[in-house]
Write an enzyme that holds these catalytic residues in place. Structure first.
Site, PDB file in Angstrom:
ATOM      1  N   LEU A 183     -18.299 -29.761-101.320  1.00 55.33           N
ATOM      2  CA  LEU A 183     -19.076 -30.218-102.471  1.00 55.33           C
ATOM      3  C   LEU A 183     -19.731 -29.037-103.177  1.00 55.33           C
ATOM      4  O   LEU A 183     -19.850 -29.022-104.407  1.00 55.33           O
ATOM      5  CB  LEU A 183     -20.137 -31.223-102.031  1.00 55.33           C
ATOM      6  CG  LEU A 183     -21.003 -31.787-103.164  1.00 55.33           C
ATOM      7  CD1 LEU A 183     -20.152 -32.543-104.175  1.00 55.33           C
ATOM      8  CD2 LEU A 183     -22.092 -32.696-102.609  1.00 55.33           C
ATOM      9  N   TYR A 184     -20.167 -28.042-102.408  1.00 54.01           N
ATOM     10  CA  TYR A 184     -20.745 -26.848-103.022  1.00 54.01           C
ATOM     11  C   TYR A 184     -19.752 -26.222-103.997  1.00 54.01           C
ATOM     12  O   TYR A 184     -20.081 -25.930-105.150  1.00 54.01           O
ATOM     13  CB  TYR A 184     -21.139 -25.837-101.942  1.00 54.01           C
ATOM     14  CG  TYR A 184     -21.476 -24.471-102.491  1.00 54.01           C
ATOM     15  CD1 TYR A 184     -22.640 -24.275-103.233  1.00 54.01           C
ATOM     16  CD2 TYR A 184     -20.626 -23.386-102.290  1.00 54.01           C
ATOM     17  CE1 TYR A 184     -22.951 -23.020-103.760  1.00 54.01           C
ATOM     18  CE2 TYR A 184     -20.929 -22.132-102.807  1.00 54.01           C
ATOM     19  CZ  TYR A 184     -22.087 -21.955-103.537  1.00 54.01           C
ATOM     20  OH  TYR A 184     -22.386 -20.723-104.056  1.00 54.01           O
ATOM     21  N   ALA A 185     -18.514 -26.031-103.543  1.00 57.92           N
ATOM     22  CA  ALA A 185     -17.488 -25.444-104.410  1.00 57.92           C
ATOM     23  C   ALA A 185     -17.214 -26.335-105.617  1.00 57.92           C
ATOM     24  O   ALA A 185     -17.050 -25.843-106.741  1.00 57.92           O
ATOM     25  CB  ALA A 185     -16.209 -25.219-103.612  1.00 57.92           C
TER      26      ALA A 185
END
Length: 337
Positions: free
Chosen positions: A151-153
């Site tokens: 999700l960060y990416a």
């Protein structure tokens, strides 16, 4: 210039603010000083800036729309460097809403501020993590990055797409920077070098994923700062180096938009990275060898040919030198070892 830098109590943001102040720019620093990791470390970074002539600090959250509108209306920055974000790849699995608030909603507020207050250039941090499932090495901005694994990416890929849309719709010059595994003094305590150093000095085992066999384009923080400042000074659409003739993932035929990797071109195996750390600590690590973590990629390698062509710069600090500088800082700051 008057420059708004978000995340100035953070690892990269504090270094960038110092560099800008040293060359005579006025810096409006913004950070929410959240407790994702040790707040005293953030305060110590900030203490190195707070009394420097030309620095103004604001404690605020990117996700606070009213606060961000006030920042732009009051200070009217000429250029913006957005480095504030909820960091940490794995933290997103437990706290997904925090990432969306900071990295997506907060970034929208930055874009809106730039739109309504005539900002000349927005430079923002992305990440090598956007390459996700890509296997072609080295990672190039001209390749697709449509399959993030965390999700960060995904949140940082969203930033790139949002910035392009604002560049196209409103003519806001935007430059995205994909950072590759940044390390160095004043780093984040949740990152490998920090965790390894602390554990080795305390005589505790370190967790080494993928049995230490994966490679990373470890990039020293000063190299990142140099890339940030150089790209800040090159405004897409106005600088002769920019060309809108090649519509592809790194350029746009219709918008003042650029995208660059900033990473060391010589990837280093994790076991070698640990070996260098052992040498500078004068101690051997006890290693707990583990499989690759979910969401991790086996290798990263940066293609910085566009960065070289457009701004005349490539990261140069080898891990042997960078790790030595980190260890020196760590021992002084924590009075350890």
């Amino acid at each position: 210039m008057k420059i708004l830098v978000t995340g100035t109590a953070g690892f990269i943001g504090s270094h960038v603010a110092q560099r800008l102040l040293a060359r005579g720019d006025e810096v409006i620093g913004l950070d929410n000083l959240n407790d994702y990791y040790d707040v005293t470390l953030k305060q110590a970074r900030l203490a190195r800036l707070i009394d420097v002539p030309g620095y103004t600090h604001i404690t605020a959250d990117l996700a606070d729309r009213a606060a961000m509108e006030q920042v732009f209306a009051t200070h009217k920055p000429q250029r913006v460097i957005n480095l504030a974000a909820q960091a940490g790849v794995r933290y997103a699995a437990e706290n997904p809403h925090v990432y969306v608030q900071s990295n997506v909603v907060g970034f929208l507020h930055v874009l809106e501020g730039c739109r309504h207050h005539g900002v000349e250039h927005l430079v923002y941090a992305s990440t090598s993590s956007v390459y996700g499932a890509n296997t072609a090495m080295p990672f190039s901005e001209h390749a697709s990055a449509e399959h993030p694994l965390t999700l960060y990416a995904a949140s940082k890929k969203a930033n790139e797409m949002m910035a392009h849309s604002y560049a196209h719709l409103y003519g806001i010059p935007c430059t995205g920077l994909r950072f590759f595994t940044v390390y160095g003094p004043w780093g984040r305590p949740d990152m490998a070098l920090f965790l390894f150093t602390r554990a080795i000095l305390e005589g505790k085992p370190i967790r080494v994923f993928n049995h230490g066999r994966h490679k990373r384009s470890f990039t020293y923080v000063d190299d990142i700062v140099e890339g940030v400042v150089r790209t800040l000074d090159r405004v897409p659409g106005k600088d002769p180096a920019w060309s809108g003739a090649r519509p592809d993932p790194a350029t746009s035929g219709v918008a003042p938009y650029r995208l660059y990797n900033i990473g060391n071109e010589q990837p280093v195996e994790l076991l070698r990275y640990i070996e260098v750390l052992e040498q500078h600590l004068g101690r051997k690590a006890q290693m707990e060898l583990l499989p690759l973590q979910p969401g991790d990629v086996p290798d990263t390698e940066a293609d910085v040919s566009d960065l070289i062509a457009d701004v005349g710069y490539r990261p140069v600090v080898p891990v042997e030198e960078g790790v030595a500088r980190f260890v020196q800082w760590y021992k002084e700051y924590y009075q350890a070892g």
